[in-house]
Design a protein around this motif. Structure first.
Motif, short mmCIF file in Angstrom:
data_model
loop_
_atom_site.label_atom_id
_atom_site.label_comp_id
_atom_site.label_asym_id
_atom_site.label_seq_id
_atom_site.Cartn_x
_atom_site.Cartn_y
_atom_site.Cartn_z
N LYS A 1 0.82 -1.21 0.00
CA LYS A 1 0.00 0.00 0.00
C LYS A 1 0.86 1.26 0.00
O LYS A 1 0.58 2.24 0.66
CB LYS A 1 -0.96 -0.01 1.19
CG LYS A 1 -2.18 0.88 1.02
CD LYS A 1 -3.08 0.83 2.25
CE LYS A 1 -4.23 1.80 2.09
NZ LYS A 1 -5.06 1.89 3.32
N GLY A 2 1.97 1.20 -0.76
CA GLY A 2 2.80 2.38 -0.94
C GLY A 2 3.75 2.70 0.18
O GLY A 2 4.40 3.75 0.16
N LYS A 3 3.87 1.79 1.19
CA LYS A 3 4.81 2.05 2.28
C LYS A 3 5.50 0.75 2.68
O LYS A 3 5.13 -0.34 2.21
CB LYS A 3 4.10 2.67 3.47
CG LYS A 3 3.05 1.76 4.10
CD LYS A 3 2.42 2.28 5.41
CE LYS A 3 2.41 3.74 5.57
NZ LYS A 3 1.71 4.20 6.80
N LEU A 4 6.49 0.85 3.55
CA LEU A 4 7.21 -0.32 4.04
C LEU A 4 6.60 -0.81 5.35
O LEU A 4 6.13 -0.02 6.16
CB LEU A 4 8.69 0.02 4.26
CG LEU A 4 9.51 0.34 3.01
CD1 LEU A 4 10.91 0.78 3.40
CD2 LEU A 4 9.57 -0.86 2.05
N TRP A 5 6.65 -2.13 5.53
CA TRP A 5 6.12 -2.76 6.74
C TRP A 5 7.17 -3.73 7.29
O TRP A 5 7.77 -4.50 6.55
CB TRP A 5 4.84 -3.53 6.44
CG TRP A 5 3.72 -2.67 5.96
CD1 TRP A 5 3.57 -2.10 4.73
CD2 TRP A 5 2.57 -2.27 6.73
NE1 TRP A 5 2.42 -1.38 4.66
CE2 TRP A 5 1.77 -1.47 5.88
CE3 TRP A 5 2.13 -2.52 8.02
CZ2 TRP A 5 0.57 -0.91 6.30
CZ3 TRP A 5 0.94 -1.98 8.45
CH2 TRP A 5 0.17 -1.18 7.60
N LEU A 6 7.37 -3.69 8.60
CA LEU A 6 8.26 -4.62 9.27
C LEU A 6 7.48 -5.87 9.63
O LEU A 6 6.44 -5.79 10.30
CB LEU A 6 8.86 -3.98 10.51
CG LEU A 6 9.85 -4.82 11.31
CD1 LEU A 6 11.10 -5.11 10.49
CD2 LEU A 6 10.22 -4.13 12.62
N ASP A 7 7.96 -7.02 9.19
CA ASP A 7 7.29 -8.31 9.43
C ASP A 7 5.86 -8.30 8.93
O ASP A 7 5.01 -9.06 9.42
CB ASP A 7 7.35 -8.69 10.91
CG ASP A 7 8.74 -9.13 11.33
OD1 ASP A 7 9.48 -9.65 10.48
OD2 ASP A 7 9.09 -8.93 12.50
N GLY A 8 5.55 -7.45 7.98
CA GLY A 8 4.23 -7.41 7.38
C GLY A 8 3.14 -6.83 8.24
O GLY A 8 1.99 -6.77 7.83
N SER A 9 3.48 -6.34 9.45
CA SER A 9 2.43 -5.90 10.36
C SER A 9 2.69 -4.55 11.02
O SER A 9 1.75 -3.94 11.53
CB SER A 9 2.21 -6.95 11.45
OG SER A 9 3.40 -7.18 12.17
N VAL A 10 3.92 -4.08 11.04
CA VAL A 10 4.24 -2.81 11.71
C VAL A 10 4.70 -1.80 10.66
O VAL A 10 5.70 -2.04 9.97
CB VAL A 10 5.34 -3.00 12.77
CG1 VAL A 10 5.63 -1.68 13.48
CG2 VAL A 10 4.95 -4.08 13.77
#
Length: 561
Positions: free
Chosen positions: A505-514
């Motif tokens: 969704k246009g941004k980075l996520w740590l472990d897919g959740s944060v």
């Protein structure tokens, strides 16, 4: 310890009978009818998948009971005994705080003094305000929650994120710093200070403040998930954690149930012990004062000095938990009722044994008040999901891939990629019971703030889906400069473990959740403000960054395909 990251640890083995647990239990000293408590512990361990558990009960008169359940070593079916050491994790913070207060009584520490006056060499930046000893004791310093005071980069600084005293933000770093303060004030290493000021006076002869290879033979074997790169369900496969060396005032105490019962007895007597006070009544009042709301513990909890101050059945209780690499612990001290309990499990499974200590305290209190014993608490199935119907619906990706989520009784079933599976609640969030979808948790998003708003979107790793109630943009492009950051990273540190960074969704996520919120260049804030945790991507080579620095901890890229 307590970790800001969503835990990948689940729960483990089951299938033992109540008789198996009873066979390994220690004899009761004074506790009448321990059978109901033992039955609950056996049922709790089977449901949660715990290999072994150690238990300590105390009242104002002294030790009530020590007991052990299950196995220290699963492979050989070696039972846990009351002589086994367990790692108590962040419950160590209360020991550190009491020792700081003791040195305050001796005129060696001022709680309102800036910590940099004592330790001017600290690698921290305090742009939002001066950090005092009080701020460190209450997790309100604004410093990041890390176990890495000293970075591999000598020029690196740990940066404050908010004005001290304005927020509770759990911070292991603060207590690591307090360990250095104890060393400075007492003129000896902090483990020796704890041993001198608490262990020796209380007769805690088996306890140590540092985890070394020398104590390994006395420790119950610790377990952790076999596959740490996946989300974890109860009763998943485990592996022995191996040797572990750790010395940190935030959480490296090891103890037996007998020693912990002596500690509980002292707390119930507000710092008094059989051979003299550990701290004065004034210091204990400072220790147990509710300074700031601490919702991480409960909706009613505040934090004191190294301890949470909460309410249970109208009583004031001191409580804390401890999460280690391969042990999980809990402690409840009912100051009004005069009873207390400690329990520890020899596995890192993403939960703490709070139901055990809370139920033990309630039973002991009822007995002393000549009231009917409370019923044991229910142990919810991992597949029970609150307000399951609110998640139901069809979610579709921008590319046309459909995911169907259906409510079934109190749980959820998902049809995705030609497979049907259930979602379970875990410390990582909602996770699939199908191996093909256990790389990431399932992350649902709402249309607005609060639990009352509609659930409108679903994320899994880099995949994003929305239902018919979603009103926003459905096309997103990840900024080109973020592409080198995606991938898997791994640390040598047992604390940092592994992490995966994905774009969604246009941004980075740590472990897919944060979510990772940009702070500039390759630096990101981990989670929403006022989080003090940061992620920095370093060493660009062949189009990919090679290091992820999480609040000072070094993780290195590992190619998985």
């Amino acid at each position: 310890m307590m970790d800001w990251r969503p835990s990948r640890r689940g729960l483990l083995l089951g299938g033992w009978t109540a008789a198996t647990f009873a066979a390994a239990a220690g004899a009761a000293a004074e506790e009448p009818d321990p059978g109901a408590l033992d039955e609950f512990i056996g049922r709790y361990m089977r449901e949660m998948g715990a290999p072994g558990l150690t238990l300590a009960l105390a009242d104002r008169k002294g030790v009530v009971r020590t007991a052990s359940f299950g196995f220290s070593e699963i492979e050989t079916r070696t039972p846990v005994t009351p002589e086994h050491l367990f790692q108590i994790g962040s419950i160590s913070k209360s020991f550190t705080a009491l020792t700081v207060l003791r040195l305050r009584e001796e005129g060696k520490i001022d709680l309102d003094a800036p910590i940099l006056e004592y330790l001017p060499w600290l690698p921290i930046e305090t742009n939002h305000g001066t950090v005092t000893v009080h701020h460190l004791l209450t997790h309100t310093s604004g410093l990041p929650n890390t176990l890495c005071l000293f970075s591999s980069d000598p020029a690196a600084r740990l940066v404050q994120a908010f004005r001290p005293g304005s927020h509770f933000d759990y911070c292991n770093l603060g207590f690591e710093i307090l360990g250095h303060l104890l060393e400075k004030a007492a003129g000896k290493p902090w483990p020796a200070v704890i041993a001198e000021r608490i262990f020796a006076p209380l007769g805690m002869a088996s306890s140590q403040a540092a985890i070394t290879m020398g104590v390994r033979a006395k420790l119950a074997t610790g377990y952790r998930p076999y596959d740490e790169g996946s989300v974890y369900l109860r009763r998943g496969r485990l592996a022995p954690a191996g040797g572990f060396v750790f010395e940190n005032a935030a959480g490296s105490i090891v103890s037996t149930p007998g020693d912990m019962a002596r500690y509980l007895h002292m707390l119930l007597n507000r710092g008094a012990a059989p051979h003299g006070r550990i701290v004065s009544e004034e210091s204990f009042a400072l220790f147990s004062k509710p300074y700031i709301l601490a919702p991480e513990f409960s909706s009613t909890a505040h934090y004191g000095y190294g301890i949470a101050v909460d309410r249970l059945d109208g009583h004031t209780v001191l409580r804390h938990t401890g999460g280690m690499v391969s042990f999980m612990s809990a402690m409840h001290v009912d100051l009004d009722g005069g009873v207390a309990a400690f329990a520890s499990i020899n596995a890192q499974q993403g939960y703490r044994p709070n139901p055990v200590t809370e139920y033990a305290v309630r039973r002991m209190r009822a007995e002393r008040e000549n009231k009917p014993a409370p019923a044991p608490p229910a142990i919810a199935s991992q597949f029970v999901i609150e307000n399951a119907a609110g998640y139901a619906g069809v979610y579709e990706s921008p590319e046309g891939e459909r995911v169907e989520v259906s409510a079934q009784e109190d749980g959820l079933a998902v049809t995705m990629g030609g497979k049907v599976f259930r979602l379970a609640s875990s410390s990582s969030g909602l996770v699939a019971d199908a191996a093909a979808f256990q790389e990431f948790p399932f992350v649902f998003g709402r249309a607005g703030e609060g639990k009352g708003s509609d659930i409108v979107e679903l994320g899994y790793g880099s995949r994003w889906y929305a239902n018919g109630k979603y009103k926003g943009n459905r096309q997103f492009a990840l900024p080109a400069e973020y592409a080198p950051f995606e991938g898997a990273y791994r640390a040598e540190s047992a604390w940092a473990g592994s992490a995966r960074v994905v774009g969604r969704k246009g941004k980075l996520w740590l472990d897919g959740s944060v979510p990772l919120e940009p702070l500039g260049d390759s630096l990101f804030r981990v989670g929403a403000a006022p989080s003090a945790e940061t992620a920095q991507f370093l060493y660009l080579a062949n189009g990919r960054t090679r290091m992820l620095k999480l609040s000072g901890m070094d993780l290195w890229r590992i190619e998985t395909a």
